[in-house]
Design a protein around this motif. Structure first.
Motif, PDB file in Angstrom:
ATOM      1  N   ARG A  81     -11.692   1.709  -0.790  1.00 16.21           N
ATOM      2  CA  ARG A  81     -11.783   0.990   0.423  1.00 16.21           C
ATOM      3  C   ARG A  81     -11.616  -0.496   0.304  1.00 16.21           C
ATOM      4  O   ARG A  81     -10.816  -1.026   1.183  1.00 16.21           O
ATOM      5  CB  ARG A  81     -13.256   1.426   1.240  1.00 16.21           C
ATOM      6  N   ARG A  82     -12.038  -0.920  -0.569  1.00 13.89           N
ATOM      7  CA  ARG A  82     -12.246  -2.489  -0.863  1.00 13.89           C
ATOM      8  C   ARG A  82     -10.568  -2.611  -1.196  1.00 13.89           C
ATOM      9  O   ARG A  82      -9.923  -3.762  -0.873  1.00 13.89           O
ATOM     10  CB  ARG A  82     -13.009  -3.177  -1.861  1.00 13.89           C
ATOM     11  N   GLN A  83     -10.014  -2.048  -2.343  1.00 18.81           N
ATOM     12  CA  GLN A  83      -8.769  -2.298  -2.634  1.00 18.81           C
ATOM     13  C   GLN A  83      -7.660  -2.075  -1.595  1.00 18.81           C
ATOM     14  O   GLN A  83      -6.455  -2.817  -1.390  1.00 18.81           O
ATOM     15  CB  GLN A  83      -8.222  -1.143  -3.709  1.00 18.81           C
ATOM     16  N   SER A  84      -7.820  -1.306  -0.617  1.00 25.40           N
ATOM     17  CA  SER A  84      -6.958  -1.140   0.457  1.00 25.40           C
ATOM     18  C   SER A  84      -6.844  -2.384   1.357  1.00 25.40           C
ATOM     19  O   SER A  84      -5.826  -2.841   1.662  1.00 25.40           O
ATOM     20  CB  SER A  84      -7.370   0.031   1.329  1.00 25.40           C
ATOM     21  N   LYS A  85      -8.125  -2.977   1.519  1.00 27.74           N
ATOM     22  CA  LYS A  85      -7.937  -4.379   2.286  1.00 27.74           C
ATOM     23  C   LYS A  85      -7.355  -5.315   1.379  1.00 27.74           C
ATOM     24  O   LYS A  85      -6.650  -6.234   2.172  1.00 27.74           O
ATOM     25  CB  LYS A  85      -9.502  -4.755   2.517  1.00 27.74           C
ATOM     26  N   SER A 131      -8.858   4.077 -14.836  1.00 22.67           N
ATOM     27  CA  SER A 131      -9.279   3.342 -13.563  1.00 22.67           C
ATOM     28  C   SER A 131      -9.545   4.038 -12.552  1.00 22.67           C
ATOM     29  O   SER A 131      -8.746   5.123 -12.232  1.00 22.67           O
ATOM     30  CB  SER A 131      -8.211   2.130 -13.350  1.00 22.67           C
ATOM     31  N   ALA A 132     -10.388   3.837 -11.569  1.00 21.08           N
ATOM     32  CA  ALA A 132     -10.506   4.629 -10.464  1.00 21.08           C
ATOM     33  C   ALA A 132      -9.644   3.980  -9.432  1.00 21.08           C
ATOM     34  O   ALA A 132      -9.612   4.974  -8.192  1.00 21.08           O
ATOM     35  CB  ALA A 132     -12.010   4.624  -9.906  1.00 21.08           C
ATOM     36  N   LEU A 133      -9.170   2.762  -9.529  1.00 25.90           N
ATOM     37  CA  LEU A 133      -8.349   2.271  -8.559  1.00 25.90           C
ATOM     38  C   LEU A 133      -6.899   2.635  -8.797  1.00 25.90           C
ATOM     39  O   LEU A 133      -6.526   3.118  -9.902  1.00 25.90           O
ATOM     40  CB  LEU A 133      -8.349   0.649  -8.705  1.00 25.90           C
ATOM     41  N   ALA A 134      -6.170   2.792  -7.504  1.00 25.65           N
ATOM     42  CA  ALA A 134      -4.687   2.863  -7.931  1.00 25.65           C
ATOM     43  C   ALA A 134      -4.096   1.777  -8.278  1.00 25.65           C
ATOM     44  O   ALA A 134      -4.472   0.644  -8.432  1.00 25.65           O
ATOM     45  CB  ALA A 134      -4.146   3.308  -6.108  1.00 25.65           C
ATOM     46  N   CYS A 189       0.845  -1.301  -0.224  1.00 20.12           N
ATOM     47  CA  CYS A 189      -0.107  -0.177   0.044  1.00 20.12           C
ATOM     48  C   CYS A 189       0.822   1.450   0.021  1.00 20.12           C
ATOM     49  O   CYS A 189       0.423   2.138  -0.717  1.00 20.12           O
ATOM     50  CB  CYS A 189      -0.900  -0.118   1.131  1.00 20.12           C
ATOM     51  N   GLY A 190       1.912   1.169   0.919  1.00 20.33           N
ATOM     52  CA  GLY A 190       2.658   2.389   0.837  1.00 20.33           C
ATOM     53  C   GLY A 190       3.490   2.747  -0.543  1.00 20.33           C
ATOM     54  O   GLY A 190       3.990   3.987  -0.733  1.00 20.33           O
ATOM     55  N   GLU A 197      -0.550   7.834  -6.582  1.00 22.97           N
ATOM     56  CA  GLU A 197      -1.542   9.041  -6.085  1.00 22.97           C
ATOM     57  C   GLU A 197      -2.844   8.460  -6.524  1.00 22.97           C
ATOM     58  O   GLU A 197      -3.277   7.960  -7.675  1.00 22.97           O
ATOM     59  CB  GLU A 197      -1.165  10.116  -6.471  1.00 22.97           C
ATOM     60  N   PRO A 198      -3.719   8.335  -5.544  1.00 26.74           N
ATOM     61  CA  PRO A 198      -5.059   8.110  -5.930  1.00 26.74           C
ATOM     62  C   PRO A 198      -5.952   9.054  -6.624  1.00 26.74           C
ATOM     63  O   PRO A 198      -7.033   9.063  -6.678  1.00 26.74           O
ATOM     64  CB  PRO A 198      -5.601   7.569  -4.629  1.00 26.74           C
TER      65      PRO A 198
END
Length: 731
Positions: free
Chosen positions: A182-186, A238-241, A3-4, A8-9
């Motif tokens: 939020r889901r991607q972070s998990k 994509s909306a995802l990082a 994650c680190g 940038e999102p």
């Protein structure tokens, strides 16, 4: 990618979930190699063992006395310090005390939720996508987290499915960007756990069970395939990082490099007697690399997928660190020994005993590791080595000659070896030269060839110094008791030097004349010195043999007008025979050469007596009688000298030919004999012929001129041609 490391999102930068995820990787504990600080290789010989012990990577608690007792955890790649938690602590300790950072990272799983016994509507709604019907549903995030924390790598498949489901939800639309992130972070937090488990196993592959290791490698291979697929598809909107490529294979290889650095960077064993610090470092790194790579070939290669090129990965990492260490060392001013040892490792031991060792040659053939040092560094080191060796040889040979000269002047008797006078000087010099040559050849044959020419120059310089010192001893030390014994010992030295030169330079064409001339001079001067007393006895006074042109015993031939030549010669032979035991301590070859000098001296002095022009025989009968005496004397000289070892067969014809010239009466026959004599002895001149013809009182002047004219015709000399008549002075 953790994650680190997310990009940038976009417009969602600053959202709570992303911030928590971004902090997760930073707050992980750094993983460190549990190398074996203090474990050191056992001292050994400079050369690597041809059949090294199998690398027994064991535990930290085992003995630190031997390098072969290292642990397999040193072979395993660590994670980067800011990317992986420390797994070195025991599982029980981790359960008792979790780090605050690790707890904060997993807050993404419970943020905004009630306890599990009281699930909120938001939690149920948020996890609905990962909880399909009971028949084929994906595990929940909490279930995957628990599996991964317990090291269950089977969770990798569902986690990948969860990632793909997230991508599908983003493509289908209908889910807000905030919810997607939020889901991607998990998902990414779970991937951090999976990465730690996989690379943690690969960090100590020899300690892992084979099946567990295969699982970790399968997960790593699957992630590589996913990385390649993502790279081929391109970024796209994509909306995802962006989280791929995660590059776990690069992390593994980076960990291999770190393991190699730690393994080779360990302190070698305590200083062994006679070894420098650099030498111990080379030995440690060479042995460690060889044995570690053999363990990789034998135990890891069968388990790793071929595309991972596990042998090449370890070999390249070890090679790069080894080369870096040597390059740094080469920048400093090294001692003579360290320069030599460094070159031996770079040019010989490393390529031959490590890279091309029986167990590694086939595996490393296509890796192309190259040399540990650049060609420029090698050339500089070789030039320094050659200069050091020449200076060392010069110093050592000069010191050896000085010590030997002191023994002569201090009247120290030489040693006796097999009944011969013996000096250690030749052995010392040959050893010094040979060791210099051997050291160069132990690096490369080409360097050995360069050293050979340099040592040839030094050997020639030494032999010239040796001859000068010996000549000075001959002149100044005649009164010493052990004078003759030391003269004989130094003559005997010439045999050792000549044999060494003949062996070193295989063909006569390779042996420079200036190298052997000092030996010839030394031997000749020594033999002349030994014969002075003998020739002095023949003459009645001790003089240098070059001036012995008239001696009492030989003078009797002319004084008695050759009335009793046999009796006179027998007395001469008796005097010579009594003195021959004085030369018994010479080497056989030099005793033979000395007898050749004696043989030449007897024949020469006999010819001197014949050439005195004091005997004129007018009748053929008188001339035939003298010729018979000469033949009998020639036979006696030849038999005595041959029995005592003279090899001078070239002297056998001289006196018989002169006897034949005196016996013959026909001028034409005399001319033929003169021509034959000139062919065997090119230094037979008209002056010598005139002295012999003077004995023949019945020849006319015209006949004598005709006979002498035959010497104007070149008849061609036979080989070998040595001086005889040129030693006879005629007036």
């Amino acid at each position: 990618m953790p994650c680190g490391d997310l990009q940038e999102p976009g417009p969602l930068q600053g959202r709570t979930e992303v911030t928590v995820c971004a902090r997760a990787g930073v707050m992980l504990k750094t993983m460190t190699l549990q190398g074996f600080t203090g474990q050191q290789p056992a001292p050994g010989a400079l050369d690597l063992p041809r059949s090294p012990q199998k690398l027994p990577f064991t535990s930290e608690a085992e003995s630190e006395a031997s390098m072969s007792e290292a642990s397999s955890e040193d072979l395993v790649p660590p994670l980067e310090a800011d990317e992986a938690p420390d797994r070195d602590e025991g599982e029980a300790a981790k359960k008792k005390k979790k780090s605050k950072g690790l707890a904060n990272m997993f807050s993404v799983f419970t943020k905004g939720r009630k306890k599990k016994s009281q699930p909120s509507s938001a939690e149920t709604e948020g996890d609905s996508e990962s909880q399909p019907g009971p028949a084929g549903r994906l595990p929940t995030v909490e279930e995957l987290k628990a599996d991964l924390e317990h090291g269950r790598l089977e969770a990798a498949g569902p986690l990948l499915a969860l990632e793909r489901e997230l991508q599908a939800a983003m493509a289908a639309g209908g889910v807000s960007e905030e919810e997607l992130l939020r889901r991607q972070s998990k998902v990414e937090a779970l991937y951090v756990l999976l990465r730690d488990q996989v690379l943690g196993l690969l960090r100590r592959p020899l300690e892992a069970a084979p099946e567990r290791l295969r699982q970790a490698l399968a997960v790593l291979a699957e992630q590589e395939r996913e990385d390649r697929a993502a790279a081929a598809a391109g970024p796209g909107p994509s909306a995802l990082a962006a989280t791929r490529p995660r590059r776990w294979l690069q992390l593994w290889r980076r960990g291999v490099a770190q393991a190699a650095e730690e393994r080779l960077g360990q302190r070698p064993a305590a200083a062994a007697e006679g070894r420098t610090e650099a030498e111990r470092a080379f030995l440690h790194m060479g042995r460690t690399m060889k044995e570690d790579l053999e363990a990789v070939v034998e135990r890891l290669k069968p388990l790793f997928p071929a595309e991972f090129a596990v042998v090449a990965a370890y070999a390249e990492s070890y090679h790069e660190h080894f080369a870096a260490q040597l390059a740094d060392l080469a920048q400093f001013e090294l001692s003579e020994r360290d320069t030599y040892v460094l070159l031996v490792w770079v040019q010989n031991l490393y390529p031959n005993d490590v890279i091309n060792s029986p167990k590694l040659a086939g595996e490393l053939q296509g890796v192309g590791l190259g040399s540990l040092l650049s060609p420029e560094q090698i050339r500089l080191l070789e030039a320094t080595f050659l200069s050091n060796q020449v200076a060392s040889v010069k110093e050592l040979t000069a010191r050896a000659l000085e010590l030997e000269s002191q023994r002569w002047t201090q009247d120290v008797a030489p040693q006796r070896l097999d009944g011969r006078c013996h000096s250690e000087l030749a052995i010392d010099i040959i050893q010094i030269i040979s060791q210099g040559q051997a050291k160069a050849e132990s690096i490369t044959l080409d360097l050995g060839a360069q050293m050979k020419h340099l040592l040839l120059v030094e050997l020639a310089a030494f032999l010239n110094s040796y001859q000068r010192a010996f000549d000075e001893f001959l002149e100044r030390s005649k009164q010493l008791r052990n004078y003759r014994a030391n003269v004989i010992a130094n003559i005997n030295n010439c045999l050792s030097f000549r044999m060494f030169v003949d062996q070193k330079w295989q063909t006569p064409q390779d042996i420079p004349s200036h190298l052997l001339s000092p030996l010839d001079e030394l031997k000749s001067h020594g033999v002349d010195t030994l014969l002075q007393s003998l020739f002095g006895a023949l003459k009645g006074v001790a003089r240098h043999p070059a001036s012995l042109l008239s001696q009492p015993l030989f003078k009797r031939f002319t004084q008695t007008r050759w009335a009793a030549p046999a009796q006179t010669l027998e007395e001469i032979i008796s005097v010579v025979g009594e003195r021959l035991p004085e030369f018994s301590e010479l080497q056989d070859c030099f005793r033979e050469e000395l007898m050749e000098v004696v043989h030449l001296h007897l024949v020469k002095e006999y010819i001197v007596r014949l050439s005195k022009r004091r005997l004129v025989l007018k009748t053929a009968e008188q001339q035939q009688q003298l010729a018979g005496h000469i033949l009998a004397n020639a036979e006696l000289i030849q038999r005595f000298c041959t029995q005592n070892g003279s090899p001078a067969t070239w002297l056998h014809r001289a006196l018989p030919m002169l006897a034949e010239i005196i016996r013959l009466q026909d001028p034409s026959a005399i001319k033929i004999e003169v021509a034959t004599c000139a062919a065997w002895y090119p230094d037979f001149s008209k002056g010598h012929l005139s002295a012999i013809l003077a004995i023949k009182g019945n020849l006319t002047n015209s006949e004598s001129r005709g006979i002498r004219s035959i010497l104007d015709i070149h008849t061609g000399a036979r080989e070998p041609s040595k001086s005889l008549f040129s030693l006879v002075k005629v007036g």
